[in-house]
Motif scaffolding. Structure first.
Motif, mmCIF file in Angstrom:
data_model
loop_
_atom_site.group_PDB
_atom_site.id
_atom_site.type_symbol
_atom_site.label_atom_id
_atom_site.label_comp_id
_atom_site.label_asym_id
_atom_site.label_seq_id
_atom_site.Cartn_x
_atom_site.Cartn_y
_atom_site.Cartn_z
ATOM 1 N N ASP A 197 5.201 -2.669 2.461
ATOM 2 C CA ASP A 197 4.927 -4.044 2.079
ATOM 3 C C ASP A 197 4.407 -4.731 3.341
ATOM 4 O O ASP A 197 5.157 -4.898 4.299
ATOM 5 C CB ASP A 197 6.206 -4.698 1.572
ATOM 6 C CG ASP A 197 6.004 -6.126 1.105
ATOM 7 O OD1 ASP A 197 5.126 -6.818 1.659
ATOM 8 O OD2 ASP A 197 6.738 -6.557 0.216
ATOM 9 N N VAL A 198 3.133 -5.094 3.356
ATOM 10 C CA VAL A 198 2.531 -5.578 4.595
ATOM 11 C C VAL A 198 3.053 -6.956 4.995
ATOM 12 O O VAL A 198 2.860 -7.373 6.130
ATOM 13 C CB VAL A 198 0.991 -5.590 4.518
ATOM 14 C CG1 VAL A 198 0.465 -4.197 4.224
ATOM 15 C CG2 VAL A 198 0.493 -6.600 3.512
ATOM 16 N N SER A 199 3.691 -7.679 4.080
ATOM 17 C CA SER A 199 4.182 -9.014 4.427
ATOM 18 C C SER A 199 5.399 -8.957 5.341
ATOM 19 O O SER A 199 5.614 -9.873 6.137
ATOM 20 C CB SER A 199 4.515 -9.795 3.159
ATOM 21 O OG SER A 199 5.580 -9.184 2.464
ATOM 22 N N ASP A 200 6.169 -7.875 5.245
ATOM 23 C CA ASP A 200 7.361 -7.770 6.097
ATOM 24 C C ASP A 200 7.506 -6.400 6.748
ATOM 25 O O ASP A 200 8.463 -6.167 7.474
ATOM 26 C CB ASP A 200 8.627 -8.093 5.303
ATOM 27 C CG ASP A 200 8.788 -7.240 4.060
ATOM 28 O OD1 ASP A 200 9.562 -7.635 3.166
ATOM 29 O OD2 ASP A 200 8.141 -6.169 3.965
ATOM 30 N N SER A 201 6.541 -5.515 6.481
ATOM 31 C CA SER A 201 6.523 -4.153 7.032
ATOM 32 C C SER A 201 7.709 -3.307 6.611
ATOM 33 O O SER A 201 8.013 -2.305 7.254
ATOM 34 C CB SER A 201 6.411 -4.167 8.570
ATOM 35 O OG SER A 201 5.192 -4.734 8.971
ATOM 36 N N ILE A 235 -3.194 0.375 -3.770
ATOM 37 C CA ILE A 235 -2.709 -0.966 -3.480
ATOM 38 C C ILE A 235 -2.260 -1.667 -4.751
ATOM 39 O O ILE A 235 -2.835 -1.439 -5.836
ATOM 40 C CB ILE A 235 -3.819 -1.789 -2.779
ATOM 41 C CG1 ILE A 235 -3.288 -3.100 -2.229
ATOM 42 C CG2 ILE A 235 -5.003 -2.036 -3.713
ATOM 43 C CD1 ILE A 235 -4.291 -3.828 -1.320
ATOM 44 N N ASN A 236 -1.183 -2.449 -4.625
ATOM 45 C CA ASN A 236 -0.891 -3.444 -5.653
ATOM 46 C C ASN A 236 -0.576 -4.766 -4.975
ATOM 47 O O ASN A 236 -0.161 -4.787 -3.819
ATOM 48 C CB ASN A 236 0.214 -2.987 -6.613
ATOM 49 C CG ASN A 236 1.595 -2.996 -6.006
ATOM 50 O OD1 ASN A 236 1.972 -3.905 -5.256
ATOM 51 N ND2 ASN A 236 2.391 -1.994 -6.335
ATOM 52 N N ILE A 292 0.856 -1.190 0.000
ATOM 53 C CA ILE A 292 0.000 0.000 0.000
ATOM 54 C C ILE A 292 0.886 1.231 0.000
ATOM 55 O O ILE A 292 1.897 1.292 0.717
ATOM 56 C CB ILE A 292 -0.961 0.008 1.199
ATOM 57 C CG1 ILE A 292 -2.080 -1.011 0.940
ATOM 58 C CG2 ILE A 292 -1.549 1.395 1.428
ATOM 59 C CD1 ILE A 292 -3.191 -1.026 1.953
ATOM 60 N N ALA A 293 0.518 2.180 -0.812
ATOM 61 C CA ALA A 293 1.240 3.446 -0.900
ATOM 62 C C ALA A 293 0.306 4.605 -0.591
ATOM 63 O O ALA A 293 -0.899 4.522 -0.822
ATOM 64 C CB ALA A 293 1.815 3.626 -2.303
ATOM 65 N N TRP A 294 0.900 5.652 -0.087
ATOM 66 C CA TRP A 294 0.215 6.940 0.036
ATOM 67 C C TRP A 294 0.771 7.852 -1.044
ATOM 68 O O TRP A 294 1.996 7.987 -1.172
ATOM 69 C CB TRP A 294 0.446 7.557 1.410
ATOM 70 C CG TRP A 294 -0.337 6.907 2.495
ATOM 71 C CD1 TRP A 294 0.091 5.960 3.378
ATOM 72 C CD2 TRP A 294 -1.716 7.167 2.811
ATOM 73 N NE1 TRP A 294 -0.924 5.615 4.229
ATOM 74 C CE2 TRP A 294 -2.041 6.337 3.901
ATOM 75 C CE3 TRP A 294 -2.690 8.014 2.290
ATOM 76 C CZ2 TRP A 294 -3.314 6.335 4.474
ATOM 77 C CZ3 TRP A 294 -3.951 8.012 2.871
ATOM 78 C CH2 TRP A 294 -4.252 7.179 3.945
ATOM 79 N N LEU A 295 -0.129 8.464 -1.790
ATOM 80 C CA LEU A 295 0.261 9.342 -2.888
ATOM 81 C C LEU A 295 -0.417 10.687 -2.699
ATOM 82 O O LEU A 295 -1.542 10.755 -2.193
ATOM 83 C CB LEU A 295 -0.141 8.715 -4.222
ATOM 84 C CG LEU A 295 0.418 7.302 -4.443
ATOM 85 C CD1 LEU A 295 -0.676 6.259 -4.293
ATOM 86 C CD2 LEU A 295 1.092 7.181 -5.792
#
Length: 123
Positions: free
Chosen positions: A51-55, A97-98, A33-36
């Motif tokens: 990257d939510v899998s590893d923060s 999100i991607n 997830i990004a903030w733009l």
């Protein structure tokens, strides 16, 4: 896929805000997830990603040291703590999100976007 941002508003220079982005409508456990930010008359630019899998996180030079991105996987929510806000931080802030690993700040690499929340930094 749905992303909902909250937490924007009007703040004085030097102030702080915390944005939230809650994601739903998917079952993938791997995503970024990004903030733009889109300033008036300008294209959107990436401020920070996680990257939510590893923060693991990434920041644009303009916000590094002032903004902090974090995630709460139990709530499918990503936060952006914004400190030391400047007038040039004014804009419409989107989360996007991607479903790939990586920490891109390139807006073209994000597949789904929220509707955005306005931040205005002014005295």
């Amino acid at each position: 896929v749905q992303l909902v941002e909250s937490g924007g508003g009007l703040v004085q220079p030097g102030g702080s805000l915390r944005l939230s982005c809650t994601a739903s409508g998917f079952s993938n456990s791997t995503y970024t997830i990004a903030w733009l930010r889109q300033a008036p008359g300008k294209e959107s630019e990436g401020m920070s990603s996680i990257d939510v899998s590893d923060s693991n996180t990434a920041y644009a030079d303009s916000v590094n040291g002032r903004f902090i991105i974090s995630n709460d996987n139990a709530r499918n929510t990503v936060y952006l703590e914004m400190n030391g806000l400047k007038p040039e931080d004014t804009g419409l802030y989107y989360c996007a999100i991607n479903f790939r690993q990586g920490l891109s700040l390139n807006s073209k690499e994000y597949d789904y976007w929220g509707r955005g929340t306005q931040i205005t930094v002014s005295s």
